[in-house]
Write a protein that holds these residues in place. Structure first.
Motif, short mmCIF file in Angstrom:
data_model
loop_
_atom_site.label_atom_id
_atom_site.label_comp_id
_atom_site.label_asym_id
_atom_site.label_seq_id
_atom_site.Cartn_x
_atom_site.Cartn_y
_atom_site.Cartn_z
N LEU A 171 0.81 -1.20 0.00
CA LEU A 171 0.00 0.00 0.00
C LEU A 171 0.85 1.26 0.00
CD1 LEU A 171 -2.79 -1.05 2.55
CD2 LEU A 171 -2.83 -1.17 0.04
N TRP A 172 1.81 1.34 0.91
CA TRP A 172 2.64 2.55 0.99
C TRP A 172 3.87 2.26 1.84
CZ3 TRP A 172 3.57 6.62 -1.57
CH2 TRP A 172 4.20 7.73 -1.01
N ASP A 173 5.00 2.67 1.34
CA ASP A 173 6.24 2.53 2.11
C ASP A 173 7.08 3.80 2.05
OD1 ASP A 173 7.15 2.43 -0.46
OD2 ASP A 173 8.18 0.51 -0.30
N PHE A 174 6.41 4.93 1.87
CA PHE A 174 7.04 6.24 1.90
C PHE A 174 8.12 6.40 0.83
CE2 PHE A 174 5.24 5.55 6.07
CZ PHE A 174 4.61 6.76 6.35
N GLY A 175 7.83 5.84 -0.35
CA GLY A 175 8.72 6.03 -1.50
C GLY A 175 9.89 5.08 -1.58
N ARG A 176 9.95 4.08 -0.71
CA ARG A 176 11.08 3.16 -0.77
C ARG A 176 11.09 2.36 -2.06
NH1 ARG A 176 10.71 -1.09 3.79
NH2 ARG A 176 10.48 0.89 4.92
N THR A 177 9.96 1.74 -2.39
CA THR A 177 9.90 0.90 -3.60
C THR A 177 9.85 1.75 -4.86
OG1 THR A 177 8.77 -0.80 -2.32
CG2 THR A 177 8.66 -0.97 -4.72
N THR A 178 9.04 2.82 -4.86
CA THR A 178 8.98 3.67 -6.05
C THR A 178 10.32 4.34 -6.31
OG1 THR A 178 8.11 5.46 -4.67
CG2 THR A 178 6.51 4.08 -5.84
N GLY A 179 11.03 4.71 -5.24
CA GLY A 179 12.35 5.32 -5.43
C GLY A 179 13.32 4.37 -6.10
N ARG A 180 13.29 3.11 -5.70
CA ARG A 180 14.18 2.13 -6.32
C ARG A 180 13.81 1.92 -7.80
NH1 ARG A 180 13.89 -2.15 -1.27
NH2 ARG A 180 15.29 -1.01 0.13
N GLU B 40 24.54 12.46 -16.35
CA GLU B 40 23.43 13.13 -15.66
C GLU B 40 22.40 12.11 -15.18
OE1 GLU B 40 23.28 16.16 -14.75
OE2 GLU B 40 25.04 16.90 -15.84
N HIS B 41 22.09 11.11 -15.98
CA HIS B 41 21.15 10.07 -15.56
C HIS B 41 21.71 9.27 -14.38
CE1 HIS B 41 18.11 10.69 -18.56
NE2 HIS B 41 18.94 10.52 -19.57
N GLN B 42 23.00 8.99 -14.40
CA GLN B 42 23.61 8.28 -13.28
C GLN B 42 23.53 9.10 -12.00
OE1 GLN B 42 27.52 7.60 -14.83
NE2 GLN B 42 26.92 5.81 -16.05
N LEU B 43 23.71 10.40 -12.13
CA LEU B 43 23.62 11.29 -10.97
C LEU B 43 22.20 11.26 -10.39
CD1 LEU B 43 25.40 13.31 -9.40
CD2 LEU B 43 24.50 15.10 -10.88
N ARG B 44 21.20 11.35 -11.26
CA ARG B 44 19.83 11.33 -10.80
C ARG B 44 19.48 9.97 -10.18
NH1 ARG B 44 16.03 13.47 -8.08
NH2 ARG B 44 13.91 13.01 -8.81
N ALA B 45 19.97 8.89 -10.76
CA ALA B 45 19.72 7.56 -10.21
C ALA B 45 20.27 7.42 -8.81
CB ALA B 45 20.32 6.49 -11.12
N GLN B 46 21.47 7.97 -8.59
CA GLN B 46 22.07 7.89 -7.25
C GLN B 46 21.29 8.71 -6.24
OE1 GLN B 46 24.52 5.74 -6.66
NE2 GLN B 46 24.31 6.22 -4.50
N GLU B 47 20.79 9.87 -6.64
CA GLU B 47 19.98 10.69 -5.74
C GLU B 47 18.69 9.96 -5.36
OE1 GLU B 47 21.35 15.08 -7.49
OE2 GLU B 47 19.46 14.15 -8.14
N LEU B 48 18.06 9.29 -6.31
CA LEU B 48 16.84 8.54 -6.01
C LEU B 48 17.13 7.34 -5.12
CD1 LEU B 48 15.21 8.65 -9.55
CD2 LEU B 48 14.34 9.76 -7.49
N THR B 49 18.29 6.73 -5.28
CA THR B 49 18.66 5.61 -4.42
C THR B 49 18.81 6.06 -2.98
OG1 THR B 49 19.79 4.48 -6.24
CG2 THR B 49 20.39 3.83 -4.02
N ILE B 50 19.41 7.23 -2.78
CA ILE B 50 19.55 7.76 -1.42
C ILE B 50 18.17 8.02 -0.81
CG2 ILE B 50 20.38 9.73 -0.08
CD1 ILE B 50 22.71 9.95 -1.99
N SER B 51 17.27 8.61 -1.59
CA SER B 51 15.93 8.89 -1.09
C SER B 51 15.20 7.61 -0.72
CB SER B 51 15.14 9.66 -2.15
OG SER B 51 13.82 9.90 -1.72
N ALA B 52 15.34 6.57 -1.55
CA ALA B 52 14.67 5.30 -1.25
C ALA B 52 15.26 4.64 -0.01
CB ALA B 52 14.80 4.36 -2.45
#
Length: 438
Positions: free
Chosen positions: A112-121, A267-279
């Motif tokens: 249902l919801w995990d505060f962006g953990r799964t969507t972030g990954r 740039e895509h690698q940079l964004r991917a790493q930022e999303l990984t930290i958020s997740a």
């Protein structure tokens, strides 16, 4: 304005001696070489496979957002001694209690919801896949540029073979002239020995030129990803201006920053790493899920009882010994690493653009000077031959003039090759695909 690359090829190809001595060969065009590389270069297949794998990893992460459906079925039969009065079942004639049962069930689990953990990954995996697609585009750009450079090198070496062939024929003609004059006593015998040495040296140069030409074609095969013979000739091609090659370097650098696939990948690698930290930070928070299960069970398929169960669950890792905190620190360090790599790449791109533009300018100017030098050297050779026939020149003057003409022809071919490769490198530095020039 378009102009032909290596015009010396056309002049030398018209030589009757060369046409008679060379067997008919398959002619490879630049367009065919580039097309072959697209189809057969292993580096491209490797990059395409990596892109497919990256897209598959993104789909794997997305699967966690969808309902997870599972089903199970089991049949059980057991025999127990009949001494227990509490065990249900059927008593066999031998006194054992027989028990059997069938159980069929299905369940559906939904996050249902995990505060962006799964969507972030999932979004991080998508960015990584886009980075790999940009890397594949850069690989294609590099492969095509390497093929074009190898093609022009083979074309240059092919021209140098013809220069060596023309030099050898000239030296043989001089030898016949010297022999005639030595026989009648108008020239000393040392002239004959020196000219024979010149012919032998020209033969050595021709052998070396042919070897270099075969090597260059083998390198072209490798650049195309071909395992095959080098029994082919390369077709003369035209070379055009690279769009913007005379623009200020800052303008070209801006074009490269916008067009280079490897910078987009960074740039895509940079964004991917930022999303990984958020997740990963979402691991501090709970996750909510729902489950619905249905069962059908009984002693036999004709006698089953069904049931449905639903539940909503909360899962929260309260304390993991600092695991999440350490993971966030590691990924932040990885982010800093990616940022540094991106900045270093931008500096490298700027250097490549500046160096390629300077090379184009130098090669363009050198080509004009080499053309003039070749014209003068050929005129000097013509005059030296006339002076020697008239008896007012000597063998040293003739040999020097021939050497000067040969060197000028080689220099002219090299200048044309340098211009072609410099423009190929400038196009690659700007993020443009190499291709046959119109």
């Amino acid at each position: 304005m378009m102009r032909l690359l290596f015009p010396l090829l056309g002049l030398l190809a018209a030589s009757p001696v060369w046409a008679q001595q060379q067997p008919r060969q398959r002619v490879l065009t630049l367009a065919e070489a580039l097309r072959t590389a697209r189809e057969r270069q292993p580096q491209l297949r490797q990059a395409q496979a990596s892109t497919s794998a990256a897209n598959a990893r993104a789909d794997q992460n997305f699967a966690s957002l969808l309902p997870q459906v599972s089903a199970s079925a089991s049949y059980q039969k057991s025999l127990r001694s009949g001494t227990s009065t509490t065990t249900p079942g059927t008593t066999t004639p031998s006194g054992f209690i027989s028990r059997e049962g069938l159980n069929v069930g299905a369940s559906v689990n939904q996050l249902l919801w995990d505060f962006g953990r799964t969507t972030g990954r999932w979004h991080s995996a998508q960015q990584s896949a886009e980075a790999q697609e940009a890397t594949e585009a850069q690989t294609l750009l590099n492969v095509l540029s390497n093929v074009q450079t190898a093609y022009f090198n083979a074309l240059a070496q092919q021209a140098l073979v013809r220069v060596s062939q023309e030099t050898l024929e000239n030296e043989k003609a001089h030898l016949a002239q010297v022999q005639a004059q030595v026989q009648v006593g108008t020239r000393p015998e040392i002239d004959l020995l020196q000219q024979r040495t010149a012919v032998a040296n020209a033969q050595v140069q021709l052998i070396q030129a042919r070897n270099n030409a075969a090597t260059s074609k083998a390198q072209l095969n490798q650049a195309m990803g071909v395992e095959g013979t080098t029994q082919f000739a390369v077709q003369e091609e035209a070379v055009a201006l690279v769009q913007g090659e005379n623009e200020p370097v800052d303008t070209l650098v801006d074009v490269a920053f916008e067009g280079r696939p490897d910078l987009r990948a960074s740039e895509h690698q940079l964004r991917a790493q930022e999303l990984t930290i958020s997740a990963t930070r979402a691991n501090y928070l709970p996750s909510f899920s729902a489950q619905v299960s249905a069962t059908d069970s009984g002693p036999n398929p004709a006698n089953l009882d069904w049931g449905v169960t639903g539940q909503v669950g909360l899962s929260w890792s309260i304390f993991q010994g600092g695991l999440t905190r350490a993971q966030v620190r590691e990924q932040q360090a990885n982010l800093n690493n990616v940022q540094a790599q991106r900045d270093a790449l931008r500096q490298t791109v700027r250097l490549e653009v500046e160096r390629a533009q300077l090379a184009v300018t130098a090669a363009r100017e050198s080509e004009s000077a080499a053309e003039e030098a070749l014209t003068n050297a050929r005129e000097r050779l013509r005059l030296a031959e006339g002076r020697y026939r008239a008896g007012v020149g000597n063998i040293i003057e003739l040999s020097d003039a021939q050497l000067s003409a040969t060197n000028a022809a080689v220099q002219r071919v090299q200048a044309a090759y340098n211009l072609a490769t410099a423009r190929t490198e400038l196009a690659r530095a700007l993020g443009r695909a190499a291709g046959p020039t119109a």
